[in-house]
Design an enzyme around this catalytic site. Structure first.
Site, PDB file in Angstrom:
ATOM      1  N   HIS A   1       0.382  -0.924  -0.038  1.00 54.48           N
ATOM      2  CA  HIS A   1       0.010   0.076  -0.235  1.00 54.48           C
ATOM      3  C   HIS A   1       0.287   1.550  -0.083  1.00 54.48           C
ATOM      4  CE1 HIS A   1      -3.363  -2.848   0.704  1.00 54.48           C
ATOM      5  NE2 HIS A   1      -3.610  -2.020   0.126  1.00 54.48           N
ATOM      6  N   GLY A   2       2.063   0.826   0.325  1.00 55.53           N
ATOM      7  CA  GLY A   2       3.044   2.521   0.476  1.00 55.53           C
ATOM      8  C   GLY A   2       3.958   2.370   0.969  1.00 55.53           C
TER       9      GLY A   2
END
Length: 478
Positions: free
Chosen positions: A322-323
């Site tokens: 996700h990041g």
């Protein structure tokens, strides 16, 4: 270009639809080529410097897939080709998404100055995972020979390209090869517009509407107990309706072309366990992590200890997907821990007496929702320190400033919660079934066609009226 923009709704989408159906007169492959080119144009509007990277990724994976499918190589060499293909995909993803994160941590540890700012190509996580699944299935002998135009469209298909869902070749390419979707179907176009309208309203009316309250928790140095909870819950529902809205809009757009996208969102806040939550939230990512990471790691086949270890590894990597930040790693770790506890309770917890089944179900629902909210704090926070500071405020009821403003804000949160918990979701309203490629079937008797039509038209109108400014989807940069 965003789905929730006037140029997309009133210029790009109608032009692409008309061109797609008109191209059918030129042969069965012409609409596929047209839609692939239109997808590249769509991508270039917001990310033109990386169109070449996307094309190079398609060419690289198509060649690797062709080598794996051809079976002209010995098993050892086929495996080496697979490793080279997956490594090439992961290296590209790693350089663009994680190099800055790694170098910044090296700088912190060793007081160096290696960190660089690398622009993240939009959608790189989605089209990378899509193609990794393709290569693994090609190695397993589960992929047929696909023509390059169909494969290129599979990767670039614009409804999914910037924020998912993660597509699977067996679900999509046969639809691109079929001639049925290349002729206009008024019924599918109508239902596509209804689903798109519902999603647009969720984004511009609900998600963007509650966004200002998020600042109460995440943009204040010292929020009070009630402000911290209002802000955290506001983000919880903003993310819910933002992602749900995008998922609906992607399905609606695709349906206008006669193509059924897989479901990616199924009322996750109605879940009564974390296992249930991950069956409902970002469903295609959950399936990818299960099929191409958790199961290859061994899944639950080698005892409880390794099962829990595999769960933690899978969710840690899911968080990092996700990041590139420690906040996402902690978010993934929390969900990994939640899943381990959930599985341990199923395996070793005491049986619940029949008379307590209902209250136990309510307690499980509330506990699941609370656990998800706590994890979202890390997902949204700018740093671990700010996340821990906010959680400390949420755990300190001694600092309450519950005035008239906070009361109104709390009532707004309650309205959002009621919609998320008790309202039917889009597929229940429209009868959308991607597996059997049905829509408008098996809907409740109260969902009479005029009501559905008028409701969809109203959602579309209010959604369009809600477009006031540039408002990216939260998953746009993942």
């Amino acid at each position: 270009m965003l789905f929730n923009s006037y140029p997309f709704i009133f210029v790009f989408l109608p032009a692409v639809l008309l061109g797609y159906f008109a191209a059918n007169r030129l042969g069965p492959t012409a609409p596929v080529i047209w839609l692939a080119l239109a997808s590249l144009v769509f991508y270039s509007f917001s990310n033109w410097p990386f169109v070449a990277l996307l094309l190079a990724s398609i060419a690289f994976n198509y060649v690797i897939g062709w080598l794996l499918i051809s079976r002209n190589l010995r098993e050892g060499r086929r495996f080496a080709v697979l490793v080279a293909g997956v490594a090439g995909d992961l290296l590209t993803l790693g350089v663009f998404k994680y190099a800055g994160f790694v170098l910044s941590n090296i700088d912190t540890l060793f007081s160096t100055s290696f960190a660089v700012n690398i622009l993240l190509p939009v959608g790189i996580s989605f089209y990378t995972f899509t193609q990794i699944a393709f290569l693994v299935d090609a190695y397993r002998g589960k992929v047929a020979h696909y023509a390059l135009p169909h494969y290129a469209l599979f990767v670039t298909y614009f409804p999914h390209l910037i924020a998912g869902p993660i597509l699977h070749h067996r679900d999509m390419i046969p639809q691109f090869e079929s001639n049925d979707s290349k002729r206009p179907n008024p019924r599918l176009i109508l239902y596509g517009l209804i689903i798109f309208g519902i999603g647009l309203f969720k984004k511009t009316g609900l998600a963007d509407g509650i966004q200002p309250l998020v600042a109460l928790a995440f943009h204040q140095a010292s929020p009070s107990f009630d402000q911290a909870w209002i802000g955290a819950l506001a983000y919880t529902f903003q993310l819910y309706f933002d992602f749900s809205g995008y998922s609906d809009m992607a399905i609606g757009i695709s349906l206008m072309f006669g193509i059924f996208l897989p479901l990616n969102f199924n009322s996750p806040y109605k879940a009564t366990s974390i296992i249930d939550f991950w069956r409902r939230w970002h469903m295609t990512l959950s399936q990818f992590l299960r099929d191409y990471l958790y199961i290859p790691l061994g899944g639950n086949r080698h005892g409880s200890l390794l099962r829990y270890t595999n769960l933690m590894i899978t969710m840690l990597l899911g968080g990092l997907w996700h990041g590139a930040a420690w906040t996402f790693v902690i978010w993934g770790a929390l969900h990994g821990l939640y899943l381990c506890i959930n599985h341990a309770w199923i395996n070793y917890g005491p049986p619940i007496p029949a008379r307590l089944q209902r209250p136990a179900g309510v307690a499980a629902f509330l506990l699941t929702f609370l656990a998800v909210v706590v994890a979202w704090v890390f997902f949204r926070a700018d740093s671990l320190a700010s996340a821990l500071s906010l959680l400390s405020r949420m755990a300190d009821p001694g600092q309450i400033v519950f005035g008239r403003t906070e009361m109104v804000q709390g009532l707004l949160i309650a309205v959002y919660a009621a919609i998320a918990w008790f309202a039917p979701n889009t597929q229940e309203i429209t009868g959308y079934d991607h597996k059997n490629r049905l829509v408008g079937e098996n809907i409740g008797p109260w969902q009479v066609r005029p009501l559905l039509l008028y409701g969809g038209a109203a959602a579309f109108a209010f959604g369009v009226l809600g477009i006031q400014q540039h408002s990216e989807f939260i998953y746009f940069r993942f």
